[in-house]
Structures are given as C-alpha cells and as structure tokens.
Design a protein around this motif. Structure first.
Motif, PDB file in Angstrom:
ATOM      1  N   SER A  70       0.844  -1.184   0.000  1.00  0.00           N
ATOM      2  CA  SER A  70       0.000   0.000   0.000  1.00  0.00           C
ATOM      3  C   SER A  70       0.884   1.240   0.000  1.00  0.00           C
ATOM      4  N   SER A  71       0.271   2.410  -0.153  1.00  0.00           N
ATOM      5  CA  SER A  71       1.020   3.658  -0.055  1.00  0.00           C
ATOM      6  C   SER A  71       0.128   4.755   0.502  1.00  0.00           C
ATOM      7  N   TYR A  72       0.668   5.529   1.432  1.00  0.00           N
ATOM      8  CA  TYR A  72      -0.029   6.654   2.047  1.00  0.00           C
ATOM      9  C   TYR A  72       0.830   7.909   1.915  1.00  0.00           C
ATOM     10  N   PRO A  73       0.233   9.049   1.522  1.00  0.00           N
ATOM     11  CA  PRO A  73       1.015  10.281   1.477  1.00  0.00           C
ATOM     12  C   PRO A  73       1.185  10.866   2.881  1.00  0.00           C
ATOM     13  N   ASN A  79       5.134  19.034  -7.178  1.00  0.00           N
ATOM     14  CA  ASN A  79       6.220  18.338  -7.884  1.00  0.00           C
ATOM     15  C   ASN A  79       6.855  17.221  -7.075  1.00  0.00           C
ATOM     16  N   TRP A  80       6.307  16.919  -5.912  1.00  0.00           N
ATOM     17  CA  TRP A  80       6.923  15.898  -5.066  1.00  0.00           C
ATOM     18  C   TRP A  80       5.896  15.319  -4.098  1.00  0.00           C
ATOM     19  N   ARG A  81       6.272  14.212  -3.549  1.00  0.00           N
ATOM     20  CA  ARG A  81       5.443  13.536  -2.540  1.00  0.00           C
ATOM     21  C   ARG A  81       6.359  12.743  -1.637  1.00  0.00           C
ATOM     22  N   ILE A  82       6.130  12.819  -0.332  1.00  0.00           N
ATOM     23  CA  ILE A  82       6.806  11.951   0.625  1.00  0.00           C
ATOM     24  C   ILE A  82       5.735  11.043   1.217  1.00  0.00           C
ATOM     25  N   GLY A  83       5.931   9.747   1.074  1.00  0.00           N
ATOM     26  CA  GLY A  83       4.910   8.806   1.517  1.00  0.00           C
ATOM     27  C   GLY A  83       5.502   7.637   2.262  1.00  0.00           C
ATOM     28  N   VAL A  84       4.612   6.780   2.728  1.00  0.00           N
ATOM     29  CA  VAL A  84       5.028   5.565   3.416  1.00  0.00           C
ATOM     30  C   VAL A  84       4.261   4.395   2.814  1.00  0.00           C
ATOM     31  N   SER A  85       4.960   3.300   2.642  1.00  0.00           N
ATOM     32  CA  SER A  85       4.361   2.076   2.118  1.00  0.00           C
ATOM     33  C   SER A  85       4.458   0.973   3.160  1.00  0.00           C
ATOM     34  N   ARG A  86       3.456   0.146   3.198  1.00  0.00           N
ATOM     35  CA  ARG A  86       3.538  -1.103   3.963  1.00  0.00           C
ATOM     36  C   ARG A  86       3.433  -2.260   2.981  1.00  0.00           C
ATOM     37  N   CYS A  87       4.497  -3.032   2.872  1.00  0.00           N
ATOM     38  CA  CYS A  87       4.525  -4.216   2.021  1.00  0.00           C
ATOM     39  C   CYS A  87       4.302  -5.428   2.924  1.00  0.00           C
ATOM     40  N   ALA A  88       3.250  -6.195   2.629  1.00  0.00           N
ATOM     41  CA  ALA A  88       2.849  -7.293   3.516  1.00  0.00           C
ATOM     42  C   ALA A  88       2.736  -8.603   2.747  1.00  0.00           C
ATOM     43  N   TYR A  89       2.848  -9.694   3.487  1.00  0.00           N
ATOM     44  CA  TYR A  89       2.709 -11.013   2.864  1.00  0.00           C
ATOM     45  C   TYR A  89       1.968 -11.954   3.792  1.00  0.00           C
ATOM     46  N   VAL A  90       1.369 -12.959   3.192  1.00  0.00           N
ATOM     47  CA  VAL A  90       0.813 -14.093   3.942  1.00  0.00           C
ATOM     48  C   VAL A  90       1.203 -15.367   3.208  1.00  0.00           C
ATOM     49  N   TRP A 125       4.132   3.509  -8.187  1.00  0.00           N
ATOM     50  CA  TRP A 125       3.999   2.077  -8.457  1.00  0.00           C
ATOM     51  C   TRP A 125       5.350   1.431  -8.704  1.00  0.00           C
ATOM     52  N   THR A 126       6.278   2.185  -9.284  1.00  0.00           N
ATOM     53  CA  THR A 126       7.632   1.659  -9.461  1.00  0.00           C
ATOM     54  C   THR A 126       8.218   1.248  -8.110  1.00  0.00           C
ATOM     55  N   LYS A 127       8.049   2.111  -7.118  1.00  0.00           N
ATOM     56  CA  LYS A 127       8.561   1.817  -5.776  1.00  0.00           C
ATOM     57  C   LYS A 127       7.841   0.624  -5.153  1.00  0.00           C
ATOM     58  N   LEU A 128       6.526   0.598  -5.280  1.00  0.00           N
ATOM     59  CA  LEU A 128       5.767  -0.489  -4.664  1.00  0.00           C
ATOM     60  C   LEU A 128       6.150  -1.840  -5.270  1.00  0.00           C
ATOM     61  N   ARG A 129       6.336  -1.875  -6.593  1.00  0.00           N
ATOM     62  CA  ARG A 129       6.746  -3.128  -7.231  1.00  0.00           C
ATOM     63  C   ARG A 129       8.149  -3.533  -6.783  1.00  0.00           C
ATOM     64  N   ALA A 292      -3.420 -10.577   2.172  1.00  0.00           N
ATOM     65  CA  ALA A 292      -2.204  -9.769   2.097  1.00  0.00           C
ATOM     66  C   ALA A 292      -2.557  -8.289   2.005  1.00  0.00           C
ATOM     67  N   HIS A 293      -3.560  -7.968   1.193  1.00  0.00           N
ATOM     68  CA  HIS A 293      -3.992  -6.573   1.052  1.00  0.00           C
ATOM     69  C   HIS A 293      -4.463  -6.014   2.390  1.00  0.00           C
ATOM     70  N   GLU A 294      -5.223  -6.798   3.141  1.00  0.00           N
ATOM     71  CA  GLU A 294      -5.701  -6.345   4.448  1.00  0.00           C
ATOM     72  C   GLU A 294      -4.547  -5.968   5.369  1.00  0.00           C
ATOM     73  N   ARG A 295      -3.450  -6.671   5.251  1.00  0.00           N
ATOM     74  CA  ARG A 295      -2.309  -6.435   6.138  1.00  0.00           C
ATOM     75  C   ARG A 295      -1.422  -5.276   5.686  1.00  0.00           C
ATOM     76  N   THR A 296      -1.767  -4.653   4.556  1.00  0.00           N
ATOM     77  CA  THR A 296      -1.007  -3.476   4.127  1.00  0.00           C
ATOM     78  C   THR A 296      -1.538  -2.190   4.762  1.00  0.00           C
ATOM     79  N   ARG A 297      -2.615  -2.287   5.493  1.00  0.00           N
ATOM     80  CA  ARG A 297      -3.180  -1.083   6.114  1.00  0.00           C
ATOM     81  C   ARG A 297      -2.292  -0.596   7.260  1.00  0.00           C
TER      82      ARG A 297
END
Length: 352
Positions: A70-73, A79-90, A125-129, A292-297
């Motif tokens: 996931s990604s949150y701003p 011209n920019w964004r600082i965000g946080v991602s949670r990458c999760a797995y099951v 999306w580049t970062k998330l992938r 897995a999606h649920e755990r990205t929150r």
C-alpha cells in the motif's frame, strides 16, 4: 531532535536517509523530465467462444504465498510527494483439513517521489513493485515445487518504471517451479474493439454462454494477449471467473513457463486457485491476495508517528520550511475540506 536509532527499524532508517537526500536534491536542482515506460493499452478485435474454458474449484495440497503493498502520502507538493508504504505477505496452507495463515509479516518503507502530479502515480507504483519484488524473492525460498506465488499486478518484468516487477522474482519462481500468477485488482488498459472495458465484455459473453448451457459457473478465457507479443510481458494475459457465487472477473497473467504445459494444466492450476476464491469477503478475488492486502493497512497512530518523524528530520536538515511552503500552495483543497493531513485525502494512484 530525531528519534533514537533503537526506535527505528533499520530499513525505515535507511529509507528515510535516502528520502532526505532526494528531497534536498530537488530543492537545490529541481526535478528532471525523465520519461518512464508504462503499459500500452491493448485492444481486442473480437471475442472467441473457443477461448472460454471451464474450471472446477478444488482444494489444493500446496502453499499459497501472496504479497501486496500500500502507499499513504505524508506530505506532498505539486512536484513531489513523501509517503510511506507497507509491504505485507501471507502464506496460506491447508493444515489438518483447515486453511490457515501459517506465516505473515510486513515491512514499512518511507520514500519520496519527485515528479509532477500527472506522472507521480507511475513512479509510486515503481517503488511499490520494487518493495513487493524484494519481499517475494526472499519468501520464495520457503516454497516447494508446485506451490503458488500470487502478486497483485500485471506480469511486466524489468520494464523501466511503471508497474514492473524484478526479473529476479520471475527467475526465482521458474527455478523452483513455483506457479507464479499475477492478478491485479483492476485492469484499465484492456479494451474491446469499441474502446470499452474488455474484461466486462468478456464477462458478458461468458454469461451468455452460461445461459445457453455451454459454460460452467467458473471459467477462464485464454489468451487475451500472449506474452510473446508484448515487450517485458512474461505471462499470457487471461480473464478468470473464479467464484460461482460472484459475478466478478479479474485479469490473471499466467507465466509463460506454465502456459507451455497446455490448456489442461492451466485449467488445473486455476481450479486450485478458484478453491480459495469463494470466501464471501473477497467477492471472487483469491483469498490469499485479499488477506495480504488487508495487512497493508497502516493504523492512523502509526501514520502520525511517521509524519512526525519525517518532519523532524526535514527540520534538522533545514529543508522543512521550503517544503511546507510548497505543500501549502498545493494543499488548498485539503484546507477547504477541513482536513489536517495528506493521508486523510483519497489519492488516485490506482493501477495494475
């Protein structure tokens, strides 16, 4: 003041350092207009009845690994964004007759995206992938031959930018004979001959065949597009209807090394996937990917912690005032809506 190192995960600390460097470079030099590759739209000229094949949901005695991010701003300007991602797995498997999550986990990442609004979602999306690929490569080692690896995205590998996974992930699954399937939640780049949504057109055609008694309640349509006909595409694009209880269909990209085994084999592995796609919460989407999606929150309290962490470090580096001024210019709509934080606003970064 910054948080002590012992309160930060090492990865988050390294991410934050890189984020600060990128933002500082933007303030001093601006951003570059470097173009990135994105998936080109595909138009299907015709729907072929012979490409519909029935599948029968069944239980599999294998493991299912699913990874999502996931990604949150946290802060953003024009011209920019600082965000946080949670990458999760099951990892889901059948233990003693019950399907359970036998292992799960996540990793948070703070990252900057230096790009104008019209390009930003592709760079996000580049970062998330990148994060998803990195996590999945490590976890594939825990799988056995014929286990599944499910990813939420199209089967593009090694493409510069956009929704593209690491080639190393493909190679790791190929080497271990893992069933790598890519199942995005949405596929806006697939169109029929009238430029309508292709998956909807295929779904309606499948419904017609069902009413005529020529097709069962679960099926797949293969191929929409063959991997050999699109650069950086490593899997045949397919439409799947996995649950008899849901009207939904999804894009499913099936790796080329699986396609080589024939349509009967494809029907078998999709039947196994369908066996885990009838959970009422998922509405026809594979349950492991849903979990897995649920755990990205990321909880609001944690988002506030990351927001404070970013601002404290920007302030220490003398960058905060400049960014706050740019954020203020870009954020008047947020002000009108009575919102305090950027992560309170709905952000359009949906993609494959």
């Amino acid at each position: 003041m910054v948080y002590p190192k012992n309160l930060l995960g090492l990865k988050v600390e390294l991410d934050l350092k890189k984020c600060i460097e990128e933002v500082k470079r933007y303030i001093e030099k601006g951003y570059s207009n470097e173009k990135i590759q994105v998936e080109e739209p595909f138009i299907a000229d015709e729907i072929y009845p012979s490409r519909f094949l029935e599948i029968n949901p069944k239980e599999a005695q294998v493991k299912f690994l699913s990874v999502d991010a996931s990604s949150y701003p946290l802060m953003r300007g024009n011209n920019w964004r600082i965000g946080v991602s949670r990458c999760a797995y099951v990892i889901v498997e059948n233990l003693n007759g019950r399907w359970v999550v036998s292992e799960e986990g996540y990793q948070d990442h703070i990252f900057s995206t230096i790009a104008p609004i019209n390009e930003r979602k592709y760079r996000i999306w580049t970062k998330l992938r990148e994060y998803e690929s990195e996590m999945a490569i490590k976890l594939v080692k825990k799988l056995d031959s014929e286990d599944f690896c499910l990813m939420d995205g199209a089967a593009f590998f090694g493409m510069r930018g956009g929704s593209s996974y690491s080639v190393e992930l493909y190679q790791a699954c190929l080497k271990k004979k893992i069933k790598l399937l890519m199942i995005p939640k949405n596929s806006p780049n697939l169109h029929d001959e009238k430029n309508r949504d292709l998956l909807t057109t295929i779904n309606l055609y499948g419904l017609k065949l069902q009413r005529e008694g020529k097709l069962g309640k679960c099926w797949f349509y293969h191929p929409i597009l063959e991997a050999a006909n699109r650069k950086n595409l490593y899997g045949d694009v397919t439409c799947v209807k996995l649950s008899p209880l849901s009207p939904r269909v999804f894009r499913c990209d099936i790796m080329d090394y699986l396609v080589e085994k024939g349509k009967k084999y494809l029907a078998e592995i999709l039947s196994e996937l369908a066996g885990l796609s009838m959970d009422a919460r998922c509405n026809g989407y594979p349950a492991p990917l849903f979990l897995a999606h649920e755990r990205t929150r990321i909880p609001r309290a944690k988002l506030l912690e990351y927001f404070e962490l970013v601002q404290l470090n920007l302030d220490r580096e003398g960058l905060l005032e400049f960014l706050l001024r740019e954020s203020d210019v870009a954020g008047f709509r947020k002000h009108l809506l009575g919102l305090t934080y950027d992560f309170d606003m709905i952000e359009d970064i949906e993609g494959e």
